[in-house]
Design an enzyme around this catalytic site. Sequence first.
Site, PDB file in Angstrom:
ATOM      1  N   PRO A   2       0.834  -1.207   0.000  1.00 45.09           N
ATOM      2  CA  PRO A   2       0.000   0.000   0.000  1.00 45.09           C
ATOM      3  C   PRO A   2       0.865   1.251   0.000  1.00 45.09           C
ATOM      4  O   PRO A   2       1.841   1.353   0.752  1.00 45.09           O
ATOM      5  CB  PRO A   2      -0.792  -0.138   1.306  1.00 45.09           C
ATOM      6  CG  PRO A   2      -0.834  -1.611   1.585  1.00 45.09           C
ATOM      7  CD  PRO A   2       0.484  -2.130   1.094  1.00 45.09           C
ATOM      8  N   GLU A   3       0.500   2.186  -0.853  1.00 43.96           N
ATOM      9  CA  GLU A   3       1.229   3.438  -0.950  1.00 43.96           C
ATOM     10  C   GLU A   3       0.391   4.552  -0.331  1.00 43.96           C
ATOM     11  O   GLU A   3      -0.613   4.288   0.323  1.00 43.96           O
ATOM     12  CB  GLU A   3       1.599   3.710  -2.413  1.00 43.96           C
ATOM     13  CG  GLU A   3       2.433   2.584  -3.035  1.00 43.96           C
ATOM     14  CD  GLU A   3       2.817   2.835  -4.493  1.00 43.96           C
ATOM     15  OE1 GLU A   3       2.912   4.022  -4.891  1.00 43.96           O
ATOM     16  OE2 GLU A   3       3.024   1.855  -5.233  1.00 43.96           O
ATOM     17  N   LYS A  53       3.635   6.291   4.169  1.00 47.42           N
ATOM     18  CA  LYS A  53       2.867   5.045   4.171  1.00 47.42           C
ATOM     19  C   LYS A  53       2.566   4.564   5.589  1.00 47.42           C
ATOM     20  O   LYS A  53       2.121   3.429   5.768  1.00 47.42           O
ATOM     21  CB  LYS A  53       3.634   3.966   3.412  1.00 47.42           C
ATOM     22  CG  LYS A  53       4.005   4.357   1.981  1.00 47.42           C
ATOM     23  CD  LYS A  53       4.880   3.299   1.325  1.00 47.42           C
ATOM     24  CE  LYS A  53       5.436   3.767  -0.008  1.00 47.42           C
ATOM     25  NZ  LYS A  53       6.314   2.757  -0.640  1.00 47.42           N
ATOM     26  N   ARG A 281      14.240  -2.392  -9.071  1.00 50.13           N
ATOM     27  CA  ARG A 281      12.790  -2.202  -9.106  1.00 50.13           C
ATOM     28  C   ARG A 281      12.323  -2.156 -10.559  1.00 50.13           C
ATOM     29  O   ARG A 281      12.942  -1.528 -11.407  1.00 50.13           O
ATOM     30  CB  ARG A 281      12.373  -0.907  -8.395  1.00 50.13           C
ATOM     31  CG  ARG A 281      12.705  -0.884  -6.919  1.00 50.13           C
ATOM     32  CD  ARG A 281      11.980  -1.960  -6.135  1.00 50.13           C
ATOM     33  NE  ARG A 281      10.538  -1.819  -6.208  1.00 50.13           N
ATOM     34  CZ  ARG A 281       9.821  -1.061  -5.371  1.00 50.13           C
ATOM     35  NH1 ARG A 281      10.430  -0.359  -4.428  1.00 50.13           N
ATOM     36  NH2 ARG A 281       8.517  -1.007  -5.474  1.00 50.13           N
TER      37      ARG A 281
END
Length: 292
Positions: A2-3, A53, A281
């Site tokens: 979750p951001e 976050k 990433r």
Amino acid sequence: MPELPEVEVVRRQLEPSLAARRITDAWAHPSRKFASGVDAVGSEVEALRRRGKYLIAELDCGRDLITHLGMTGRLCFADTSTAARDDLPPPRPVDGSAAEAMAPRAVSADDPYVRAWWRLDSDEVLCLHDVRRFGRIAVCDRGDYRDLPTLAAMGPEPLDEGFDAAAFWRASRRSSQRIKTQLLHQRLVAGIGNIYADEALFLACINPSARAISRPRAELLLAALRDVLVASIERGGSTLRDYYSLTGAGDNQKYFVCYGRAGEPCVRCGTELRRRVLDQRSSTWCPACQRR
């Protein structure tokens, strides 16, 4: 993971139930990642805020109850009041996938994936449900985040009105890292992860591997970040697999223009979107619209 938008959605949903409520009982998994959750017992929640976050419940004792959802964490209210302080969770089940365990449903406080719970003076029980145990709980003195280095060193909130493009550009110039990597490291700006970095860089026509951006491009990027974050919050966040708010899945994933669309045509020019790994990433971008 979750951001910012997903955590903000949860904060807004939780706040009416938590504000001015006293925590009368609690249980936490004995792991050091969760054990301090019980230290909030006896305190009243004065406010619930978000930093990047992280969810931060400000307690009337002058301490903060901090929760990070990790990869698979979610906060939800238990469907029963059968929790007991000394009960340990039963063994983790061997059947069923993690995705099935994360599906939105009512949970009981003795669910094997519940890592902590807090009983409120309303008799509601708030649970942290975390299948993979990548989440984190901490209770610390107000603002003393030395044991949470990412939180302690976190950059400005992108939605704060006082954070302007000039400050954003100057901060980006202090590092020689790729702009995508800077966004993900949380020091340039708070709360951005892979999803919203890819989406914002695409909207601003900035290549994720660029190591320096001009001031005009910084203005475009900050505006794009704000646009994608606000839109996602309004749509309940992005649910790809693990994220669910208190009311269920978000809808923002239906509106992605870049993230996860490698091999598909660019919505602007029709060029096939590409994917590559940058600093460990995954990144997706348009080679025509986002030239270096």
